[in-house]
Design a protein around this motif. Sequence first.
Motif, PDB file in Angstrom:
ATOM      1  N   ASN A  67       0.895  -1.338   0.095  1.00  0.00           N
ATOM      2  CA  ASN A  67      -0.118   0.074  -0.273  1.00  0.00           C
ATOM      3  C   ASN A  67       0.758   1.219  -0.106  1.00  0.00           C
ATOM      4  OD1 ASN A  67      -2.572  -1.351   0.141  1.00  0.00           O
ATOM      5  ND2 ASN A  67      -2.480  -1.469   2.170  1.00  0.00           N
ATOM      6  N   ILE A  68       2.021   1.184   0.769  1.00  0.00           N
ATOM      7  CA  ILE A  68       2.774   2.365   0.848  1.00  0.00           C
ATOM      8  C   ILE A  68       3.353   2.760  -0.781  1.00  0.00           C
ATOM      9  CG2 ILE A  68       5.281   3.297   1.507  1.00  0.00           C
ATOM     10  CD1 ILE A  68       4.263   1.880   4.355  1.00  0.00           C
ATOM     11  N   PHE A  69       3.943   1.511  -1.250  1.00  0.00           N
ATOM     12  CA  PHE A  69       4.574   1.797  -2.623  1.00  0.00           C
ATOM     13  C   PHE A  69       3.482   2.074  -3.660  1.00  0.00           C
ATOM     14  CE2 PHE A  69       8.368  -0.397  -1.163  1.00  0.00           C
ATOM     15  CZ  PHE A  69       9.283   0.419  -1.683  1.00  0.00           C
ATOM     16  N   PHE A  70       2.111   1.628  -3.541  1.00  0.00           N
ATOM     17  CA  PHE A  70       1.083   1.900  -4.517  1.00  0.00           C
ATOM     18  C   PHE A  70       0.748   3.541  -4.415  1.00  0.00           C
ATOM     19  CE2 PHE A  70      -0.806  -2.491  -4.251  1.00  0.00           C
ATOM     20  CZ  PHE A  70       0.053  -2.748  -5.282  1.00  0.00           C
ATOM     21  N   THR A  71       0.839   4.029  -3.150  1.00  0.00           N
ATOM     22  CA  THR A  71       0.437   5.277  -2.881  1.00  0.00           C
ATOM     23  C   THR A  71       1.590   6.378  -3.634  1.00  0.00           C
ATOM     24  OG1 THR A  71      -0.505   4.837  -0.926  1.00  0.00           O
ATOM     25  CG2 THR A  71       0.222   7.088  -0.895  1.00  0.00           C
ATOM     26  N   LEU A  72       2.961   5.749  -3.396  1.00  0.00           N
ATOM     27  CA  LEU A  72       4.075   6.785  -3.686  1.00  0.00           C
ATOM     28  C   LEU A  72       4.199   6.486  -5.230  1.00  0.00           C
ATOM     29  CD1 LEU A  72       7.036   5.552  -1.496  1.00  0.00           C
ATOM     30  CD2 LEU A  72       5.838   7.879  -1.387  1.00  0.00           C
ATOM     31  N   MET A  73       3.798   5.358  -5.996  1.00  0.00           N
ATOM     32  CA  MET A  73       3.665   5.562  -7.268  1.00  0.00           C
ATOM     33  C   MET A  73       2.668   6.137  -8.038  1.00  0.00           C
ATOM     34  SD  MET A  73       4.661   1.459  -8.169  1.00  0.00           S
ATOM     35  CE  MET A  73       6.311   0.941  -7.386  1.00  0.00           C
TER      36      MET A  73
END
Length: 103
Positions: A67-73
């Motif tokens: 979820n963190i990486f999805f948000t950053l991307m």
Amino acid sequence: MVYITSWDEFVDRSVQLFRADPESTRYSMKYRHCDGKLVLKVTDNRECLKFKTDQAQDAKKMEKLNNIFFTLMARGPDADVAEAAGKDPTEAQATKKGRGRKQ
């Protein structure tokens, strides 16, 4: 290749690595069923961070990292990741109380 033993340190360093170079940073995971091991890897071709675990409870942590990486991307490298990592699925289920048939 650096294996990091602390989950919080792995997440912090992974986010820093992504924010430094979002175009070339990759995130991969590998699960070996025969060993019961999960390996998470974040790299930008210059630095490689790895986290290895055999604990089933770390699957929830992996979901939060996704979820963190999805948000950053999706929102860009300057996005606030506190809201992506903040809620547990158990907290979300507690709010559904009262829905359904009355007995």
